[in-house]
Design an enzyme around this catalytic site. Structure first.
Site, PDB file in Angstrom:
ATOM      1  N   VAL A  43       0.858  -1.092   0.095  1.00 31.13           N
ATOM      2  CA  VAL A  43       0.092  -0.059  -0.135  1.00 31.13           C
ATOM      3  C   VAL A  43       0.942   1.122  -0.018  1.00 31.13           C
ATOM      4  O   VAL A  43       0.450   2.210  -0.591  1.00 31.13           O
ATOM      5  CB  VAL A  43      -0.990  -0.071   1.104  1.00 31.13           C
ATOM      6  N   CYS A  44       1.869   1.125   0.672  1.00 30.02           N
ATOM      7  CA  CYS A  44       2.857   2.422   0.768  1.00 30.02           C
ATOM      8  C   CYS A  44       3.388   2.658  -0.734  1.00 30.02           C
ATOM      9  O   CYS A  44       3.595   3.713  -1.100  1.00 30.02           O
ATOM     10  CB  CYS A  44       4.073   2.085   1.635  1.00 30.02           C
TER      11      CYS A  44
END
Length: 155
Positions: A43-44
Protein backbone atom coordinates in the site's frame (compact mmCIF):
# COMPACT_ATOMS: atom_id res chain seq x y z
CA UNK A 1 -3.85 13.15 16.10
CA UNK A 2 -3.38 16.82 15.52
CA UNK A 3 -6.34 18.71 14.17
CA UNK A 4 -7.07 21.46 11.68
CA UNK A 5 -5.88 24.87 12.95
CA UNK A 6 -3.30 23.32 15.30
CA UNK A 7 0.26 24.56 14.95
CA UNK A 8 2.27 22.08 12.91
CA UNK A 9 5.16 20.71 14.97
CA UNK A 10 8.49 21.61 13.44
CA UNK A 11 10.93 18.84 12.61
CA UNK A 12 14.42 18.27 11.29
CA UNK A 13 14.72 14.96 9.42
CA UNK A 14 17.21 13.41 7.00
CA UNK A 15 16.31 13.00 3.35
CA UNK A 16 17.71 10.24 1.12
CA UNK A 17 20.94 12.23 0.63
CA UNK A 18 21.26 12.53 4.42
CA UNK A 19 20.64 16.30 4.21
CA UNK A 20 18.62 17.91 6.99
CA UNK A 21 15.13 19.01 5.99
CA UNK A 22 13.36 21.32 8.43
CA UNK A 23 9.66 22.09 8.15
CA UNK A 24 10.19 25.72 9.17
CA UNK A 25 12.35 26.22 6.06
CA UNK A 26 9.14 25.82 4.03
CA UNK A 27 7.00 28.28 6.00
CA UNK A 28 6.24 30.25 2.82
CA UNK A 29 4.93 27.14 1.00
CA UNK A 30 2.00 24.81 1.22
CA UNK A 31 3.43 21.52 2.49
CA UNK A 32 1.91 18.07 2.13
CA UNK A 33 3.21 15.61 4.71
CA UNK A 34 2.42 12.02 3.76
CA UNK A 35 3.31 9.68 6.63
CA UNK A 36 3.66 6.04 5.53
CA UNK A 37 4.41 2.85 7.49
CA UNK A 38 7.30 1.53 5.43
CA UNK A 39 9.09 1.40 2.12
CA UNK A 40 8.48 -1.61 -0.11
CA UNK A 41 5.16 -2.49 1.50
CA UNK A 42 2.34 -2.80 -1.04
CA UNK A 43 0.00 0.00 0.00
CA UNK A 44 2.91 2.36 0.70
CA UNK A 45 4.28 1.67 -2.76
CA UNK A 46 0.89 2.53 -4.28
CA UNK A 47 0.50 5.67 -2.16
CA UNK A 48 3.93 7.11 -2.93
CA UNK A 49 3.54 6.30 -6.65
CA UNK A 50 0.14 8.00 -6.71
CA UNK A 51 1.64 11.08 -5.07
CA UNK A 52 4.40 11.00 -7.70
CA UNK A 53 1.79 10.71 -10.47
CA UNK A 54 0.15 13.87 -9.08
CA UNK A 55 3.39 15.70 -8.27
CA UNK A 56 3.18 18.12 -11.20
CA UNK A 57 -0.32 19.14 -10.11
CA UNK A 58 0.90 19.70 -6.54
CA UNK A 59 3.91 21.68 -7.78
CA UNK A 60 1.71 23.77 -10.09
CA UNK A 61 -0.36 24.64 -7.02
CA UNK A 62 2.78 25.71 -5.15
CA UNK A 63 2.77 22.70 -2.80
CA UNK A 64 5.83 20.78 -1.63
CA UNK A 65 5.35 17.08 -0.89
CA UNK A 66 7.31 15.08 1.69
CA UNK A 67 6.94 11.40 2.50
CA UNK A 68 7.83 10.53 6.10
CA UNK A 69 8.56 7.08 7.53
CA UNK A 70 10.75 5.55 10.20
CA UNK A 71 12.87 3.89 7.51
CA UNK A 72 16.55 4.73 7.14
CA UNK A 73 17.76 7.20 4.49
CA UNK A 74 19.28 4.21 2.65
CA UNK A 75 16.01 2.26 2.55
CA UNK A 76 14.16 5.40 1.49
CA UNK A 77 16.75 6.04 -1.23
CA UNK A 78 16.26 2.54 -2.62
CA UNK A 79 12.50 3.02 -2.47
CA UNK A 80 12.67 6.41 -4.23
CA UNK A 81 15.01 4.99 -6.88
CA UNK A 82 12.84 1.95 -7.59
CA UNK A 83 9.75 4.10 -8.19
CA UNK A 84 11.47 7.24 -9.57
CA UNK A 85 10.06 9.40 -6.79
CA UNK A 86 10.95 13.05 -7.31
CA UNK A 87 9.90 14.34 -3.88
CA UNK A 88 11.87 13.97 -0.67
CA UNK A 89 11.38 10.95 1.55
CA UNK A 90 12.34 11.78 5.12
CA UNK A 91 13.58 9.45 7.84
CA UNK A 92 12.14 9.76 11.34
CA UNK A 93 14.54 7.29 12.91
CA UNK A 94 13.83 8.23 16.52
CA UNK A 95 10.07 8.41 15.87
CA UNK A 96 9.89 11.92 17.34
CA UNK A 97 7.96 13.37 14.42
CA UNK A 98 5.43 10.53 14.22
CA UNK A 99 4.98 11.00 17.98
CA UNK A 100 4.64 14.79 17.69
CA UNK A 101 2.00 14.37 14.96
CA UNK A 102 0.33 11.59 17.00
CA UNK A 103 0.50 9.06 14.16
CA UNK A 104 2.64 6.38 15.84
CA UNK A 105 1.43 2.90 14.89
CA UNK A 106 2.30 -0.07 17.09
CA UNK A 107 2.66 -3.65 15.94
CA UNK A 108 2.60 -3.30 12.15
CA UNK A 109 2.22 -6.69 10.50
CA UNK A 110 1.68 -8.29 13.89
CA UNK A 111 5.28 -7.60 14.95
CA UNK A 112 5.06 -6.89 18.67
CA UNK A 113 7.32 -4.02 19.75
CA UNK A 114 7.69 -2.57 16.25
CA UNK A 115 6.51 1.01 15.91
CA UNK A 116 6.21 3.00 12.71
CA UNK A 117 4.20 5.82 11.19
CA UNK A 118 0.53 5.24 10.57
CA UNK A 119 -0.67 6.33 7.14
CA UNK A 120 -1.64 9.99 7.52
CA UNK A 121 -1.69 13.18 5.47
CA UNK A 122 -1.36 16.74 6.72
CA UNK A 123 -1.51 19.89 4.64
CA UNK A 124 0.31 22.78 6.26
CA UNK A 125 0.18 26.45 5.36
CA UNK A 126 1.85 29.26 7.31
CA UNK A 127 2.81 26.83 10.05
CA UNK A 128 -0.79 25.76 10.64
CA UNK A 129 -2.44 22.44 9.89
CA UNK A 130 -5.16 23.09 7.32
CA UNK A 131 -6.03 19.45 6.53
CA UNK A 132 -5.58 16.29 8.58
CA UNK A 133 -6.41 12.69 7.71
CA UNK A 134 -5.32 9.41 9.28
CA UNK A 135 -6.03 5.80 8.29
CA UNK A 136 -7.67 4.61 11.47
CA UNK A 137 -7.54 1.95 12.61
CA UNK A 138 -6.07 0.32 9.50
CA UNK A 139 -2.86 1.64 7.87
CA UNK A 140 -3.85 -0.33 4.76
CA UNK A 141 -6.37 2.37 3.83
CA UNK A 142 -5.16 4.95 1.30
CA UNK A 143 -5.97 8.67 1.47
CA UNK A 144 -8.40 10.31 -0.94
CA UNK A 145 -5.92 11.79 -3.43
CA UNK A 146 -8.52 13.87 -5.27
CA UNK A 147 -9.66 15.36 -1.97
CA UNK A 148 -6.07 16.35 -1.16
CA UNK A 149 -5.56 17.95 -4.56
CA UNK A 150 -8.91 19.74 -4.40
CA UNK A 151 -8.16 21.00 -0.90
CA UNK A 152 -4.87 22.53 -2.05
CA UNK A 153 -6.58 24.10 -5.06
CA UNK A 154 -9.01 25.84 -2.70
CA UNK A 155 -6.43 27.22 -0.26
Amino acid sequence: MLNVNDTAPNFKLKNTKKDDITLSDFSDKVVVLAFYPGAFTGVCDTEMCTLQDNLNSFNDLGATVFGISVDSPWANAGFASKYNLEFDLLSDLDRSTVTDYDVLFKGLGGIEGYTCANRAVFIIQNGMIKYAWQAEPNPGVEPNYEEIKSFIENL
